[in-house]
Scaffold this motif. Structure first.
Motif, mmCIF file in Angstrom:
data_model
loop_
_atom_site.group_PDB
_atom_site.id
_atom_site.type_symbol
_atom_site.label_atom_id
_atom_site.label_comp_id
_atom_site.label_asym_id
_atom_site.label_seq_id
_atom_site.Cartn_x
_atom_site.Cartn_y
_atom_site.Cartn_z
ATOM 1 N N ASP A 117 0.834 -1.203 0.000
ATOM 2 C CA ASP A 117 0.000 0.000 0.000
ATOM 3 C C ASP A 117 0.871 1.257 0.000
ATOM 4 O OD1 ASP A 117 -2.291 -1.511 -0.039
ATOM 5 O OD2 ASP A 117 -2.655 -1.375 2.136
ATOM 6 N N ALA A 118 1.937 1.241 0.817
ATOM 7 C CA ALA A 118 2.847 2.383 0.860
ATOM 8 C C ALA A 118 3.539 2.583 -0.494
ATOM 9 C CB ALA A 118 3.879 2.188 1.964
ATOM 10 N N ALA A 119 3.969 1.475 -1.114
ATOM 11 C CA ALA A 119 4.618 1.561 -2.426
ATOM 12 C C ALA A 119 3.630 2.075 -3.471
ATOM 13 C CB ALA A 119 5.171 0.201 -2.835
ATOM 14 N N ASP A 120 2.392 1.621 -3.429
ATOM 15 C CA ASP A 120 1.373 2.113 -4.356
ATOM 16 C C ASP A 120 1.150 3.611 -4.178
ATOM 17 O OD1 ASP A 120 0.943 -0.314 -5.580
ATOM 18 O OD2 ASP A 120 -0.810 -0.845 -4.342
ATOM 19 N N LYS A 121 1.132 4.058 -2.930
ATOM 20 C CA LYS A 121 0.934 5.480 -2.651
ATOM 21 C C LYS A 121 2.103 6.301 -3.208
ATOM 22 C CE LYS A 121 -0.148 8.709 1.018
ATOM 23 N NZ LYS A 121 -0.327 8.930 2.443
ATOM 24 N N ARG A 122 3.331 5.795 -2.989
ATOM 25 C CA ARG A 122 4.500 6.497 -3.524
ATOM 26 C C ARG A 122 4.468 6.560 -5.045
ATOM 27 N NH1 ARG A 122 9.068 3.373 -0.646
ATOM 28 N NH2 ARG A 122 8.062 3.312 1.367
ATOM 29 N N MET A 123 4.068 5.459 -5.659
ATOM 30 C CA MET A 123 3.977 5.425 -7.133
ATOM 31 C C MET A 123 2.937 6.431 -7.626
ATOM 32 S SD MET A 123 6.130 3.332 -8.521
ATOM 33 C CE MET A 123 5.460 2.964 -10.104
ATOM 34 N N ALA A 124 1.807 6.498 -6.947
ATOM 35 C CA ALA A 124 0.776 7.457 -7.344
ATOM 36 C C ALA A 124 1.291 8.883 -7.178
ATOM 37 C CB ALA A 124 -0.481 7.238 -6.508
ATOM 38 N N ASP A 125 2.003 9.161 -6.076
ATOM 39 C CA ASP A 125 2.578 10.491 -5.866
ATOM 40 C C ASP A 125 3.585 10.826 -6.957
ATOM 41 O OD1 ASP A 125 1.009 10.750 -3.625
ATOM 42 O OD2 ASP A 125 2.620 10.268 -2.191
ATOM 43 N N MET A 126 4.400 9.843 -7.344
ATOM 44 C CA MET A 126 5.395 10.067 -8.400
ATOM 45 C C MET A 126 4.710 10.335 -9.736
ATOM 46 S SD MET A 126 8.207 7.192 -7.589
ATOM 47 C CE MET A 126 9.828 7.763 -7.224
ATOM 48 N N ASP A 127 3.647 9.596 -10.027
ATOM 49 C CA ASP A 127 2.904 9.829 -11.268
ATOM 50 C C ASP A 127 2.347 11.247 -11.295
ATOM 51 O OD1 ASP A 127 3.387 7.342 -12.354
ATOM 52 O OD2 ASP A 127 1.490 6.452 -11.633
ATOM 53 N N LYS A 128 1.802 11.687 -10.176
ATOM 54 C CA LYS A 128 1.270 13.054 -10.094
ATOM 55 C C LYS A 128 2.381 14.079 -10.318
ATOM 56 C CE LYS A 128 -2.565 12.156 -6.932
ATOM 57 N NZ LYS A 128 -3.101 12.390 -5.580
#
Length: 171
Positions: A117-128
């Motif tokens: 979940d933390a990795a998914d959140k970081r990936m979403a932040d990076m995409d943004k």
């Protein structure tokens, strides 16, 4: 009594028994009566005490054999019961061990889910962040400014050379 007298008595009783049986009806009753008469007739020929002793001896052997069989069956039952108890204890220990292992695996699974979940959140932040960076105009760095200045200088020099050549030709 002598043996001869005993045998005569047995023969006479047998003859009487034969006469009686001929007079009786045929069937089940006759067969049962014949059986008992024959049984008692053989006992009459022997000494009753001797027959009782033989019977007692044979029954004693039978009972002793049955007692030994029963004792061996009890030993086998005790042994089987002990093995069953040991097996049950082993199964309980295995169940407890497996339960502990399952709990550990569940904890590990929860931790991995949190990490994912933390990795998914970081990936979403990076995409943004990437999308926002693409939308913003790029700032020019020093190298880009020098490159552009060089091109401008080259164009100006080239134009000066062309103008000078045209003046020479036109004169």
């Amino acid at each position: 009594m002598t043996e001869e007298k005993k045998s005569e008595i047995i023969e006479s009783e047998s003859a009487l028994a034969v006469q009686e049986t001929e007079e009786k009806k045929t069937g089940l009753m006759r067969g049962a009566k014949d059986f008992f008469e024959n049984t008692f007739a053989t006992l009459k020929g022997k000494d009753l005490n001797q027959a009782v002793e033989e019977f007692s001896g044979e029954m004693t052997l039978v009972v002793e054999g049955m007692s030994e069989d029963l004792a061996s069956l009890r030993q086998y039952a005790d042994k089987t019961s002990a093995q069953l108890t040991i097996t049950e204890e082993k199964m309980l220990r295995r169940d407890e061990t497996r339960k502990g292992e399952i709990d550990e695996l569940r904890d590990m699974q929860k931790q991995l889910i949190k990490r994912l979940d933390a990795a998914d959140k970081r990936m979403a932040d990076m995409d943004k962040a990437i999308k926002e960076a693409e939308k913003k105009p790029k700032k020019m760095g020093l190298g880009a400014i020098l490159r552009q200045a060089t091109w401008i200088a080259a164009i100006v020099c080239g134009a000066w050379v062309i103008v000078t050549l045209l003046k020479l030709i036109g004169k």
